[in-house]
Design an enzyme around this catalytic site. Structure first.
Site, PDB file in Angstrom:
ATOM      1  N   SER A   8       0.851  -1.207   0.000  1.00 53.04           N
ATOM      2  CA  SER A   8       0.000   0.000   0.000  1.00 53.04           C
ATOM      3  C   SER A   8       0.877   1.243   0.000  1.00 53.04           C
ATOM      4  CB  SER A   8      -0.881   0.022   1.249  1.00 53.04           C
ATOM      5  OG  SER A   8      -1.523   1.282   1.383  1.00 53.04           O
ATOM      6  N   TYR A  29      -1.963  -0.707  10.207  1.00 54.18           N
ATOM      7  CA  TYR A  29      -2.092  -1.024   8.777  1.00 54.18           C
ATOM      8  C   TYR A  29      -0.834  -0.562   8.022  1.00 54.18           C
ATOM      9  CZ  TYR A  29      -3.841  -1.037   3.995  1.00 54.18           C
ATOM     10  OH  TYR A  29      -3.979  -1.261   2.639  1.00 54.18           O
TER      11      TYR A  29
HETATM   12  P1  NAD Z   1     -11.320  -6.303   0.077  1.00 52.35           P
HETATM   13  O1  NAD Z   1     -11.721  -6.053   1.484  1.00 52.35           O
HETATM   14  O2  NAD Z   1     -12.253  -5.919  -1.017  1.00 52.35           O
HETATM   15  O3  NAD Z   1     -10.914  -7.831  -0.110  1.00 52.35           O
HETATM   16  C1  NAD Z   1     -10.011  -8.396   0.794  1.00 52.35           C
HETATM   17  C2  NAD Z   1      -9.813  -9.865   0.480  1.00 52.35           C
HETATM   18  O4  NAD Z   1      -8.999 -10.398   1.530  1.00 52.35           O
HETATM   19  C3  NAD Z   1     -11.114 -10.650   0.456  1.00 52.35           C
HETATM   20  O5  NAD Z   1     -11.063 -11.664  -0.540  1.00 52.35           O
HETATM   21  C4  NAD Z   1     -11.141 -11.289   1.842  1.00 52.35           C
HETATM   22  O6  NAD Z   1     -11.822 -12.536   1.864  1.00 52.35           O
HETATM   23  C5  NAD Z   1      -9.658 -11.481   2.123  1.00 52.35           C
HETATM   24  N1  NAD Z   1      -9.457 -11.532   3.579  1.00 52.35           N
HETATM   25  C6  NAD Z   1      -9.582 -10.511   4.466  1.00 52.35           C
HETATM   26  N2  NAD Z   1      -9.401 -10.987   5.715  1.00 52.35           N
HETATM   27  C7  NAD Z   1      -9.155 -12.319   5.613  1.00 52.35           C
HETATM   28  C8  NAD Z   1      -8.916 -13.360   6.546  1.00 52.35           C
HETATM   29  N3  NAD Z   1      -8.906 -13.157   7.866  1.00 52.35           N
HETATM   30  N4  NAD Z   1      -8.717 -14.612   6.075  1.00 52.35           N
HETATM   31  C9  NAD Z   1      -8.751 -14.855   4.757  1.00 52.35           C
HETATM   32  N5  NAD Z   1      -8.982 -13.914   3.814  1.00 52.35           N
HETATM   33  C10 NAD Z   1      -9.186 -12.659   4.248  1.00 52.35           C
HETATM   34  O7  NAD Z   1      -9.905  -5.580  -0.071  1.00 52.35           O
HETATM   35  P2  NAD Z   1      -9.218  -4.859  -1.329  1.00 52.35           P
HETATM   36  O8  NAD Z   1      -9.516  -3.407  -1.200  1.00 52.35           O
HETATM   37  O9  NAD Z   1      -9.500  -5.583  -2.603  1.00 52.35           O
HETATM   38  O10 NAD Z   1      -7.681  -5.037  -0.917  1.00 52.35           O
HETATM   39  C11 NAD Z   1      -6.846  -6.064  -1.420  1.00 52.35           C
HETATM   40  C12 NAD Z   1      -5.423  -5.746  -0.993  1.00 52.35           C
HETATM   41  O11 NAD Z   1      -5.044  -4.465  -1.497  1.00 52.35           O
HETATM   42  C13 NAD Z   1      -5.262  -5.662   0.530  1.00 52.35           C
HETATM   43  O12 NAD Z   1      -4.045  -6.241   0.909  1.00 52.35           O
HETATM   44  C14 NAD Z   1      -5.265  -4.172   0.792  1.00 52.35           C
HETATM   45  O13 NAD Z   1      -4.580  -3.819   1.962  1.00 52.35           O
HETATM   46  C15 NAD Z   1      -4.582  -3.653  -0.453  1.00 52.35           C
HETATM   47  N6  NAD Z   1      -4.888  -2.253  -0.724  1.00 52.35           N
HETATM   48  C16 NAD Z   1      -6.168  -1.851  -0.939  1.00 52.35           C
HETATM   49  C17 NAD Z   1      -6.409  -0.501  -1.175  1.00 52.35           C
HETATM   50  C18 NAD Z   1      -7.794   0.022  -1.415  1.00 52.35           C
HETATM   51  O14 NAD Z   1      -7.983   1.259  -1.364  1.00 52.35           O
HETATM   52  N7  NAD Z   1      -8.780  -0.816  -1.695  1.00 52.35           N
HETATM   53  C19 NAD Z   1      -5.354   0.408  -1.180  1.00 52.35           C
HETATM   54  C20 NAD Z   1      -4.058  -0.056  -0.971  1.00 52.35           C
HETATM   55  C21 NAD Z   1      -3.832  -1.393  -0.743  1.00 52.35           C
END
Ligand code: NAD
Length: 236
Positions: A128, A142
């Site tokens: 991130s 985070y």
């Molecule tokens: P999301 O919440 O839409 O999806 C998260 C995924 O992780 C889901 O498939 C969920 O099942 C899985 N997950 C979460 N907790 C879990 C657990 N305890 N056990 C098993 N699986 C678990 O998230 P996203 O926004 O698609 O984010 C995906 C990645 O990108 C993450 O690592 C997040 O930190 C990173 N990210 C997201 C953003 C954003 O703005 N969306 C920005 C920077 C980084």
């Protein structure tokens, strides 16, 4: 021979976009979520040891060969600095366990597997912008978990390049992964757009295209690279 790939957290958001992006390039992909589903292995990564069980099942589903690991699963859960100490520590433990420890456990298994079968392999860690910029007062943990992922990725890249094991990290800024209103509210409302020169948050497809490139096309000399995707909201 198609590349065999495990993508964690593929049930929604960025992970759900990464899977078709990889498949469009000919890869055979196994996904992962909290529970079992079609093409998805269930493993709750908040539990110690769950990542090892996930790796074993993914290896079985992919006929004993994994070429690429994409660590995408993660949580963005706030905790107030004024929360009671036990709540604070529980929140830290959970975020570090899911975002960093489980990813590390999977990287470890991937490296041991790549070594055993020879021929190298690739690891892509979805970190991130927070790794470099920090995050809100409720999200130190985070930011720390994502900075840990970046340090881990660089160590892997430097440590195992001679064995053709490559490591990359992706640092997205805001990515619209839920309903727009809910998403914006969870990240601070309309104000966040004012901070993004591009004028919008990223789409999951954009992050997926970067992950697919790193997984299947990026030249080996790029190993250790950390790619930003934040609309120039944090340029370093
Ligand atoms: P999301 O919440 O839409 O999806 C998260 C995924 O992780 C889901 O498939 C969920 O099942 C899985 N997950 C979460 N907790 C879990 C657990 N305890 N056990 C098993 N699986 C678990 O998230 P996203 O926004 O698609 O984010 C995906 C990645 O990108 C993450 O690592 C997040 O930190 C990173 N990210 C997201 C953003 C954003 O703005 N969306 C920005 C920077 C980084």
């Amino acid at each position: 021979m198609p590349a065999h790939i495990l993508v964690t957290g593929s049930t929604r958001g960025i992970g759900a976009a990464i899977v078709p992006a990889l498949e469009a390039k000919g890869a055979k992909v196994v996904g992962h979520g909290r529970g079992d589903g079609a093409g998805v292995i269930g493993a709750d990564l908040s539990q110690a040891g769950a990542a090892d069980g996930l790796w074993d099942r993914a290896l079985e589903a992919l006929n004993g060969r994994i070429d690429v690991l994409v660590n995408n699963a993660g949580v963005f859960e706030g905790v107030d600095v004024a929360a009671p100490a036990d709540e604070w520590q529980t929140a830290w433990g959970r975020t570090i366990q899911i975002n960093l420890q489980a990813s590390a456990d999977l990287c470890r298994r991937a490296i041991l597997h790549f070594r055993e079968r020879g021929g190298g392999g690739r690891i892509i860690n979805i970190a991130s912008r927070a790794a470099y910029r920090g995050d809100s007062p409720a999200h130190w943990h985070y930011a720390a978990s994502k900075a840990g992922m970046v340090g881990m990725t660089k160590s892997i890249a430097r440590g195992y390049a001679r064995e053709e094991i490559l490591g990359f990290a992706v640092c997205p800024g805001f990515v619209m992964t839920g309903m727009a209103d809910d998403y914006l509210a969870s990240r601070g409302g309309d104000k966040l757009l004012a901070d993004i020169p591009l004028g919008r948050v990223a789409a999951p497809d954009e992050i997926a295209s970067i992950a697919a490139y790193l997984a299947l096309e990026a030249p080996a000399s790029m190993t250790g690279a950390v790619l930003d995707a934040n609309g120039a909201s944090f340029v370093r």
